[in-house]
Design a protein around this motif. Structure first.
Motif, PDB file in Angstrom:
ATOM      1  N   TYR A  87      59.403  19.287  60.669  1.00  0.00           N
ATOM      2  CA  TYR A  87      60.633  18.799  60.044  1.00  0.00           C
ATOM      3  C   TYR A  87      61.874  19.344  60.749  1.00  0.00           C
ATOM      4  CZ  TYR A  87      64.362  18.269  56.602  1.00  0.00           C
ATOM      5  OH  TYR A  87      65.552  17.966  55.982  1.00  0.00           O
ATOM      6  N   THR A 113      51.644  22.579  66.119  1.00  0.00           N
ATOM      7  CA  THR A 113      51.234  22.023  64.825  1.00  0.00           C
ATOM      8  C   THR A 113      50.258  20.867  65.038  1.00  0.00           C
ATOM      9  OG1 THR A 113      52.974  20.333  64.731  1.00  0.00           O
ATOM     10  CG2 THR A 113      53.538  22.549  63.942  1.00  0.00           C
ATOM     11  N   ASN A 129      59.153  24.436  58.296  1.00  0.00           N
ATOM     12  CA  ASN A 129      58.164  23.473  58.793  1.00  0.00           C
ATOM     13  C   ASN A 129      58.635  22.985  60.165  1.00  0.00           C
ATOM     14  OD1 ASN A 129      56.544  21.311  59.409  1.00  0.00           O
ATOM     15  ND2 ASN A 129      56.637  20.385  57.380  1.00  0.00           N
ATOM     16  N   GLU A 147      58.452  24.690  51.490  1.00  0.00           N
ATOM     17  CA  GLU A 147      58.255  25.210  52.840  1.00  0.00           C
ATOM     18  C   GLU A 147      59.435  24.802  53.695  1.00  0.00           C
ATOM     19  OE1 GLU A 147      57.672  27.015  55.712  1.00  0.00           O
ATOM     20  OE2 GLU A 147      55.773  27.211  54.633  1.00  0.00           O
TER      21      GLU A 147
END
Length: 585
Positions: free
Chosen positions: A559, A417, A556, A553
């Protein structure tokens, strides 16, 4: 030798991606075969598999036609000592009697319209004649009725094997069907003479609007064809289709291929349930060639385990779906298999179907001879030349991946990410993606997710392992694995773990398998108090039933990484698997 060009293979066609065997029955044999066309779904989208199945069906069809030709040319035996020819099936007798009644009634109607009674006296004479014929057929003790039935039956069944006689079983049943047909004609004749046109039929068997009589075997074939077409349209696993086909084969054996569908009543379903409750597991493996009753008797003597309630329920569910098709086609008014469950209840709860490994077993496994040998090398994971034996248990236990998800991973499925979190993207491939030979498939819609890579796997060198594989689209993470006939790349690996690697490392307990690693992951999430969203985002387990669960979402990686970092197992120490010089990408 190259693969046969299926476009030139006779009697082979393709519909909605599924291959079918279709062959017209020669006109002289239609009456004997009972249909104008032989049609079988091969249940596969694979040209190679279709080529094999076609050969089997072609041989079976040739044998069917040869048998019919012999029956057609064989003279009807007569005289002392002559053996009675084989009777046609009950459903075939019904069809022929129905056709006979329709044709005879049409001729009688034509004659009546062309030459009606000229006066009251002639009408009364015709009425009396019709009443006498009706009375003869209605009397069970009148020998003239037997003569009428025998003469009509001989005409109806000529060419299909001999006739009815005074025997029992099917022969008596055939005689009764012929009697009903003659009664129907007699009542129609009487109604026509009296000018009564209120009823088109008197016996429901000869209702012109009645759905055609169908055997259970024919209905089962149609069910499989519909199942295969729906599976092809919805990308359902071919393995599931084959399972349905195997279920149908056993159900047809129990019920009887030639049994009329309308005779598969509640009692017949109870008989199916009773046989399933006594049937041994792996019947074809241990008792190949024996009948159902022989296999059951042998298994009881040898104390073989019986089919589990779950397996029995699978067969009963298929039976229910077959008969549901019969209700939709108006062949039966209600489904007698609705709500039917196995005789013996399943004593194992859903949570107990597959058990996780104990803490002691996990410790023993990751400290087994294989991993200790790996730890002796500067880069431990490189000791496993194929890669999957080393990494699969770690990916399933510490990241909750299904074996199939891990085995079908591409190098490009490992991503990062913008925040710097490394994750594995679990996703299907498009059908039009020609960069890989086998499409990636997921078990459910909730299986699609982005799983943060566990810190322990990064320390062990997972990212370096990924970088060492060939780069570019369509490159498998574990290229040494091969697909099975269903396109599953995990079959061989899970079998090796089941048959050897797990058993060499630990003492297996009941209801434990390679999938137990994934159950350990779920327990680890519960132990750290991970919320339901994390269970779905990390493991792909569907949790919510609220509308709000569909928003936002959940998957993620930035997270969800906070929960992944806390996943661990008491007593499991992987530090011995760290490379001597760690250099993550």
């Amino acid at each position: 030798m190259g693969m046969q060009d299926l476009s030139k293979t006779p009697h082979l066609c393709r519909r909605n991606g599924i291959y079918h065997y279709r062959r017209r029955v020669p006109d002289p044999l239609v009456t004997l075969v009972g249909r104008k066309e032989v049609h079988r779904s091969l249940g596969t989208t694979s040209p190679k598999e279709a080529n094999k199945l076609w050969a089997v069906e072609h041989l079976k069809c040739n044998a069917l036609f040869e048998a019919a030709e012999k029956a057609l040319s064989k003279p009807v035996p007569s005289g002392p000592g002559a053996s009675a020819p084989e009777m046609p099936s009950e459903i075939e007798v019904i069809r022929r009697v129905q056709a006979y009644v329709a044709e005879a009634d049409e001729r009688a109607r034509g004659r009546f319209l062309k030459d009606p009674p000229c006066d009251v006296a002639e009408r009364a004479e015709m009425r009396a004649d019709a009443e006498i014929g009706l009375g003869i057929l209605q009397s069970r003790d009148d020998p003239r009725a037997d003569e009428l039935i025998d003469a009509a039956g001989t005409r109806i069944l000529t060419g299909a094997g001999g006739f009815i006689g005074d025997g029992a079983g099917v022969e008596v049943g055939a005689a009764e069907l012929v009697r009903r047909g003659l009664l129907e004609l007699a009542m129609r004749r009487l109604a026509r003479v009296e000018g009564n046109h209120e009823r088109a039929f008197f016996d429901s068997l000869f209702d012109p609007q009645r759905p055609p009589s169908v055997t259970f075997g024919e209905l089962a074939d149609q069910f499989l064809m519909v199942t295969a077409e729906e599976a092809s349209a919805n990308d359902t696993s071919l393995k599931w289709v084959d399972k349905q086909r195997a279920n149908v084969v056993l159900l047809t054996e129990i019920i009887g291929e030639d049994t009329p569908v309308h005779k598969v009543d509640y009692d017949a379903c109870l008989r199916v349930r009773g046989i399933l409750s006594r049937l041994p597991t792996h019947r074809n493996k241990f008792y190949d060639g024996l009948t159902l009753e022989q296999a059951i008797s042998r298994a009881e003597i040898e104390a073989k385990p019986r089919l589990s309630p779950v397996t029995q329920q699978g067969y009963l569910s298929t039976l229910r779906e077959i008969l549901a098709l019969a209700t939709k086609k108006r062949l039966i008014s209600a489904n007698p298999a609705d709500g039917m469950k196995p005789l013996k209840k399943d004593g194992v709860t859903a949570e107990q179907k597959r058990r996780p490994f104990t803490a002691k077993q996990l410790t023993q496994f990751f400290d087994s001879d294989f991993y200790r040998e790996c730890a002796k090398h500067p880069v431990p994971y490189r000791h496993d030349k194929k890669g999957w034996r080393f990494w699969l248990p770690l990916m399933c236990a510490f990241m909750g991946m299904r074996p199939k998800e891990a085995c079908q991973m591409l190098v490009d499925d490992v991503k990062k990410t913008e925040e710097g979190t490394w994750y594995v993207h679990i996703v299907e491939t498009d059908d039009d993606d020609d960069t890989i030979p086998t499409p990636k498939k997921l078990k459910t819609q909730t299986s699609k997710r982005k799983i943060p890579i566990h810190p322990e796997l990064i320390k062990i060198g997972f990212l370096n392992f990924v970088s060492e594989q060939n780069t570019g689209n369509g490159v498998w993470l574990f290229p040494k694995l091969r697909t099975d006939k269903y396109g599953n790349r995990a079959t061989y690996a899970t079998r090796r773990f089941r048959e050897k690697f797990l058993r060499d490392a630990i003492t297996m307990e009941a209801r434990q398998s390679f999938y137990s690693f994934r159950h350990n992951f779920r327990d680890a999430l519960r132990n750290i108090g991970a919320p339901p969203d994390a269970l779905q985002a990390l493991g792909g387990w569907s949790q919510g039933k609220l509308v709000s669960d569909n928003y936002g979402e959940k998957s993620n990686p930035d997270y969800q990484a906070q929960f992944m970092q806390k996943v661990g197992f008491k007593g499991v120490d992987l530090s011995g698997l760290y490379p001597e010089k760690e250099s993550p990408i």
